[in-house]
Design a protein around this motif. Structure first.
Motif, PDB file in Angstrom:
ATOM      1  N   VAL A  16     -13.977  11.736  -6.520  1.00 51.81           N
ATOM      2  CA  VAL A  16     -14.456  12.200  -5.234  1.00 51.81           C
ATOM      3  C   VAL A  16     -15.465  11.216  -4.662  1.00 51.81           C
ATOM      4  N   GLY A  19     -13.914   8.573  -3.040  1.00 50.49           N
ATOM      5  CA  GLY A  19     -13.296   8.845  -1.750  1.00 50.49           C
ATOM      6  C   GLY A  19     -12.159   9.829  -1.735  1.00 50.49           C
ATOM      7  N   MET A  20     -11.194   9.682  -2.618  1.00 51.09           N
ATOM      8  CA  MET A  20      -9.981  10.477  -2.418  1.00 51.09           C
ATOM      9  C   MET A  20      -9.654  11.382  -3.609  1.00 51.09           C
ATOM     10  N   PRO A  21      -9.785  12.677  -3.426  1.00 50.61           N
ATOM     11  CA  PRO A  21      -9.377  13.606  -4.486  1.00 50.61           C
ATOM     12  C   PRO A  21      -7.891  13.475  -4.796  1.00 50.61           C
ATOM     13  N   GLN A  22      -7.132  12.928  -3.838  1.00 45.80           N
ATOM     14  CA  GLN A  22      -5.694  12.770  -4.040  1.00 45.80           C
ATOM     15  C   GLN A  22      -5.386  11.820  -5.198  1.00 45.80           C
TER      16      GLN A  22
END
Lengths: 181, 270
Positions: A16, A19-22
């Motif tokens: 996180v 930047g991206m939880p994906q």
């Protein structure tokens, strides 16, 4: 144990932060598992219930529409036929009316002709009879005139003092009448 | 600082992500975390996210499934010749995807229509539900879209070989090109074939993620601007409208590409 928990918890945290939880692979199995469940559920519901039902409803509607159009076509044809029959009946009735009227007219003419012929004949007969009677009357009148003339002539001759001969006077009168006639 | 954060995380479990994010962003004036909305969290427990954990992703996928059932099953329950509103929407989506499948793949492709319909309904529902405030967007996750795209890719590839045998490779052999160019084109075709699932999945996830992140960023501005918050709110309204469009269009694009790939498997010759 402690470090494992930490890593498990901090792992996503660091992702996180980046930047991206994906991009956090720790949630992938969970998402993929539930996605497959969801897809299977939808696929099952669609193939078992929804799609056959909607397809049958659409087909039924198509059928209804086609039937309605066919029925409308049929009704239209019937209406046309009825109109044609009506026209034909009308034309027949009109022809019949004409025929009857012609017949009546002819009959009336015939009756009229017959009546006027008869009337003429009667009139002719009456006329002939009248003429005959007039002729008779005239003849009678002429005969009377002759007699009166002869008598008068005889009387006149007698009055004048002559001995009148009956037959001489008659001849003279006859001659005289023939001259005037 | 880092130790404090770590300790806090160890204590608070689920808030870990938020805490770390706050720690990372806390220094700046604007407190905007546009990506936090994509964090997959357990619904009931405070543990790590295991394979079978009920998470917010689970919840919103389930809601999507329920909405699909409501629309397509409950909506069409009347089976009336003159449809109700729900029924006409259900019929509209059915005819829309059915016609798309038939137009692109031909009659043979209609066998796979239920799966294409499943894909479309799931994506369009998940995309639309994700636009509800406080909801979660499963389709903004590359894991989800990659599985969707890979299933299409693998399915189509296997189907192509099963139906056409080795002649499926004719897909890469552009027979209309000059002979000298064909090997080069074959390499390019091969590469583009394997890039398909990548673009197929990233297109969907990227669009949904970007839209939601932008909405969140503007929402953050609105929080920071005080009286002038109406400007970002106007922007949010406009972007929201765009996102509604994108939610449908991306589902449509994903579905139509699936149809195109399926067509390649059924009719591999150019």
């Amino acid at each position: 144990m402690e470090t494992e928990t930490r890593e498990a918890v901090i792992g996503p945290g660091e992702e996180v932060a980046s930047g991206m939880p994906q991009l956090d692979p720790s949630s992938y199995p969970n998402q993929i598992f539930w996605l497959l469940i969801a897809l299977v559920a939808i696929y099952f519901v669609l193939t078992r219930i929804a799609l056959p039902r909607i397809s049958s409803v659409l087909a039924e509607r198509q059928g209804t529409i086609t039937n309605d159009i066919a029925a409308a076509e049929e009704l239209k044809q019937k209406a046309t036929e009825a109109e044609r029959a009506y026209d034909r009946a009308l034309a027949e009735a009109r022809a019949e009316a004409n025929r009857i009227s012609e017949e009546n007219k002819a009959e009336m003419q015939a009756q009229l002709d017959r009546a006027s012929e008869k009337a003429e004949a009667e009139i002719g007969a009456q006329q002939a009879e009248s003429e005959k009677r007039i002729a008779e009357i005239r003849d009678n009148a002429m005969a009377s005139v002759e007699e009166v003339a002869k008598d008068t002539a005889l009387a006149v001759v007698a009055a004048m003092g002559f001995e009148a001969d009956q037959s001489q006077v008659d001849d003279a009168v006859d001659r005289r009448l023939k001259e005037t006639a | 600082m880092a130790e404090q954060v770590a300790a806090k995380i160890a204590e608070s479990g689920t808030d870990a992500a938020h805490a770390t994010a706050e720690a990372a962003h806390g220094a700046s004036g604007l407190n905007i975390h546009p990506m936090d909305q994509f964090i997959v969290q357990p619904l009931f427990s405070d543990g790590p996210v295991g394979m079978f954990t009920l998470t917010n992703a689970t919840l919103w996928m389930a809601v999507a499934v329920i909405c699909v059932v409501l629309l397509l099953v409950i909506g069409s329950r009347g089976r009336s010749v003159i449809p109700s509103r729900a029924q006409s929407v259900a019929e509209l989506s059915y005819s829309f995807i059915y016609k798309m499948t038939e137009d692109i793949t031909g009659k043979e492709g209609l066998k796979y229509f239920p799966y294409i319909m499943t894909l479309f309904m799931f994506i369009v529902m998940a995309n639309s539900l994700a636009l509800l405030p406080m909801s979660f967007a499963p389709t903004a996750h590359i894991a989800v879209t990659a599985v969707l795209a890979l299933m299409v890719f693998l399915g189509v590839t296997i189907l192509g070989f099963v139906r056409n045998g080795a002649s499926f490779l004719g897909l890469f052999w552009v027979s209309s090109a000059p002979l000298a160019l064909r090997p080069i084109l074959a390499v390019i075709e091969l590469i583009s074939y394997f890039v398909r699932p990548v673009s197929h999945s990233i297109r969907l996830a990227g669009n949904i993620m970007a839209g939601h992140a932008v909405l969140k960023v503007f929402a953050g501005f609105a929080g920071a601007l005080g009286l002038f918050a109406f400007l970002p709110i106007l922007a949010i309204t406009a972007i929201y409208a765009l996102e509604v469009l994108v939610a449908f269009i991306q589902a449509y694009v994903f579905t139509i590409l699936t149809c195109v790939y399926l067509k390649d498997a059924l009719h591999p010759h150019h």
